[in-house]
Design a protein around this motif. Structure first.
Motif, PDB file in Angstrom:
ATOM      1  N   ALA A 153       0.830  -1.207   0.000  1.00 22.31           N
ATOM      2  CA  ALA A 153       0.000   0.000   0.000  1.00 22.31           C
ATOM      3  C   ALA A 153       0.863   1.255   0.000  1.00 22.31           C
ATOM      4  O   ALA A 153       0.565   2.234  -0.706  1.00 22.31           O
ATOM      5  CB  ALA A 153      -0.955  -0.009   1.190  1.00 22.31           C
ATOM      6  N   THR A 156       2.804   1.486  -3.539  1.00 25.32           N
ATOM      7  CA  THR A 156       1.897   1.899  -4.604  1.00 25.32           C
ATOM      8  C   THR A 156       1.415   3.321  -4.355  1.00 25.32           C
ATOM      9  O   THR A 156       1.307   4.132  -5.289  1.00 25.32           O
ATOM     10  CB  THR A 156       0.716   0.925  -4.703  1.00 25.32           C
ATOM     11  N   VAL A 207      -7.505  -3.497   2.616  1.00 19.46           N
ATOM     12  CA  VAL A 207      -6.193  -3.027   2.174  1.00 19.46           C
ATOM     13  C   VAL A 207      -5.289  -4.241   2.050  1.00 19.46           C
ATOM     14  O   VAL A 207      -5.553  -5.303   2.616  1.00 19.46           O
ATOM     15  CB  VAL A 207      -5.595  -2.000   3.154  1.00 19.46           C
ATOM     16  N   ASN A 208      -4.213  -4.076   1.308  1.00 18.82           N
ATOM     17  CA  ASN A 208      -3.338  -5.210   1.037  1.00 18.82           C
ATOM     18  C   ASN A 208      -2.903  -5.919   2.306  1.00 18.82           C
ATOM     19  O   ASN A 208      -2.515  -5.294   3.285  1.00 18.82           O
ATOM     20  CB  ASN A 208      -2.101  -4.742   0.272  1.00 18.82           C
ATOM     21  N   THR A 211      -7.199  -8.064   3.688  1.00 12.65           N
ATOM     22  CA  THR A 211      -8.395  -8.157   2.866  1.00 12.65           C
ATOM     23  C   THR A 211      -9.319  -9.232   3.411  1.00 12.65           C
ATOM     24  O   THR A 211      -8.872 -10.188   4.055  1.00 12.65           O
ATOM     25  CB  THR A 211      -8.036  -8.497   1.410  1.00 12.65           C
ATOM     26  N   ASN A 351      -4.185  -3.546  -6.263  1.00 14.49           N
ATOM     27  CA  ASN A 351      -4.185  -2.386  -5.377  1.00 14.49           C
ATOM     28  C   ASN A 351      -4.012  -1.122  -6.189  1.00 14.49           C
ATOM     29  O   ASN A 351      -3.107  -1.029  -7.023  1.00 14.49           O
ATOM     30  CB  ASN A 351      -3.033  -2.494  -4.374  1.00 14.49           C
ATOM     31  N   ILE A 366      -5.133   3.797  -0.950  1.00 17.28           N
ATOM     32  CA  ILE A 366      -4.808   2.593  -1.704  1.00 17.28           C
ATOM     33  C   ILE A 366      -5.592   1.425  -1.107  1.00 17.28           C
ATOM     34  O   ILE A 366      -5.401   1.065   0.059  1.00 17.28           O
ATOM     35  CB  ILE A 366      -3.302   2.295  -1.670  1.00 17.28           C
ATOM     36  N   GLU A 368      -7.492  -2.592  -1.944  1.00 15.76           N
ATOM     37  CA  GLU A 368      -7.411  -3.794  -2.775  1.00 15.76           C
ATOM     38  C   GLU A 368      -8.818  -4.266  -3.098  1.00 15.76           C
ATOM     39  O   GLU A 368      -9.683  -4.338  -2.221  1.00 15.76           O
ATOM     40  CB  GLU A 368      -6.631  -4.903  -2.069  1.00 15.76           C
TER      41      GLU A 368
END
Length: 448
Positions: A153, A156, A207-208, A211, A351, A366, A368
């Motif tokens: 997160a 990215t 979120v990454n 999840t 993401n 960010i 997913e």
């Protein structure tokens, strides 16, 4: 075949670059050039040497000219795609991520995504990723960027914070393992051959590495409620034996999905990342080594990471000796779809900044989710709604991510500490948390 140029930042990688080359060799839709760039120029040269053997193996369907560049802008010239998988700093810096927190009684099963270790890694990664973004947008602004680097997160997010117009996706395979687990359960429950993981359609949100599956569908039938009814909690003593056995065999990356299932029991949604990662977003499972072991999970030790890094050619030898086989990653499928080399849309998880696909997360955070990928196009799919309790956990972690990202981008130490201080794993006294932060900061040798 579609001819493309792929630039690989981190092209000296022991594993990820080799996985990509193997999958490219098995693609009947792409050909062209692959340029490896790495600050460890010698490691990239080794991967270039191996590449001819990978693309020359029986079963190879494609051929790529593999080159090495020692200047980033030269590597990026004319790139259609940029793949990023780097280790932010030498592996020895994981001492900061893992051993310093442990000194203060903070345990982490991975230490690369969240918690004090994840934040320390983010402090190293964010400036580097922002710099990559500037180079990409200056040299190949139309290229699609696929990031594999953790903390996903933050990395990215750094790409977009530095260059909002960049076309970047963060890709992670953790959800794949949840699909595989459910596929095995289906085989056992229904007495059928184990389906492909792709036959298990999940709806995920979060979120990454944090999840959750709000639904799971197989052959048009929702199976999540049936799976929940069939779950068995597991005996903590037996699970501890399993974890300790895996430690003795250095099998750090497998688990029994008992933490994922525990979320389903408590809140009604199945954890869709591996237990090692899920555990780090809440304080419940990592109060001690004994507690995390009682869920069937091992903590990946710093010492093992150093040992693996000291023998970088071991992974390369496995690729040379083994048969050509798919890695299980989906990076090449994404490249094929984005390049317009296939008419099929690819449905997968990724993401990227929230554009409304997650109605409960801030715009721009960010997140997913699943999405559809086609020629030069990415369309996120709307997420399922998480239970309020789980969304509250997500909200805190999104706030931590935003504080740390903004703090690093603005070189604001106090803002970074604000995110650090509210991280759930820092379940220690305020004085101890400040002392840990100061020790991490000093070890990172930051100049701001």
């Amino acid at each position: 075949m579609k001819k493309v140029k792929i630039t690989y930042i981190g092209g000296g990688s022991q594993q990820w670059a080799l996985r990509l080359m193997s999958d490219l060799a098995l693609s009947d839709k792409l050909t062209g050039s692959l340029v490896l760039y790495d600050i460890d120029h010698g490691a990239a040269l080794k991967n270039q040497e191996i590449s001819s053997q990978i693309f020359g193996k029986p079963g190879a369907l494609s051929k790529f000219d593999v080159e090495v560049e020692d200047e980033l802008d030269n590597a990026l010239k004319g790139a259609d795609f940029v793949v990023i998988s780097i280790e932010p700093g030498p592996t020895q810096k994981r001492f900061i991520d893992l051993k310093i927190p442990e000194k203060y009684g903070v345990y982490q099963s991975v230490g690369d995504t969240t918690g004090p270790g994840g934040i320390a890694r983010a402090l190293r990664s964010i400036p580097t990723m922002a710099d990559f973004a500037h180079h990409i947008m200056a040299v190949c602004p139309d290229a699609w960027v696929i990031n594999y680097t953790n903390p996903m997160a933050w990395c990215t997010g750094a790409l977009y914070a530095a260059e909002p117009e960049i076309k970047a996706l963060g890709c992670c395979h953790e959800v794949f393992h949840t699909q595989e687990m459910l596929a095995k359960w289906i085989a056992q429950t229904y007495g059928v051959e184990t389906p492909s993981r792709k036959d298990i359609k999940l709806d995920i949100s979060g979120v990454n590495h944090f999840t959750f599956a709000t639904d799971a569908v197989w052959k048009g039938k929702s199976i999540l409620a049936e799976f929940a009814a069939a779950m068995q909690e597991g005996d903590p003593a037996e699970l501890s034996k399993i974890a300790l056995g895996r430690e003795s065999r250095e099998e750090w990356f497998t688990s029994e999905f008992k933490i994922a299932e525990n979320f389903l029991t408590r809140f009604g949604v199945l954890g869709a990342a591996g237990d090692r990662h899920l555990a780090e977003f809440v304080p419940w499972y990592l109060i001690s080594k004994e507690e995390i072991n009682s869920w069937g999970v091992c903590m990946t030790p710093y010492e093992w990471r150093i040992k693996r890094a000291s023998n970088p050619d071991e992974a390369r030898q496995k690729y040379l000796q083994g048969n050509l086989a798919p890695s299980g990653e989906e990076g090449v499928l994404l490249l094929e779809a984005l390049a317009g080399a296939t008419e099929e849309m690819v449905r997968t998880n990724f993401n990227m900044p929230n554009m409304g696909q997650n109605p409960d997360a801030p715009v721009g955070a960010i997140v997913e989710s699943y999405g559809l990928i086609s020629e030069n196009k990415v369309e996120p799919i709307g997420c399922g709604i998480l239970p309020e309790a789980v969304q509250a956990l997500e909200d805190r972690n999104i706030e931590i991510q935003q504080l740390v990202l903004e703090g690093v981008m603005n070189r604001d130490k106090d803002m970074v500490f604000a995110g650090f201080a509210i991280d759930p794993l820092n379940n220690i006294s305020p004085r101890a948390a400040k002392a840990m932060f100061d020790e991490i900061w000093e070890a990172l040798e930051l100049d701001w």
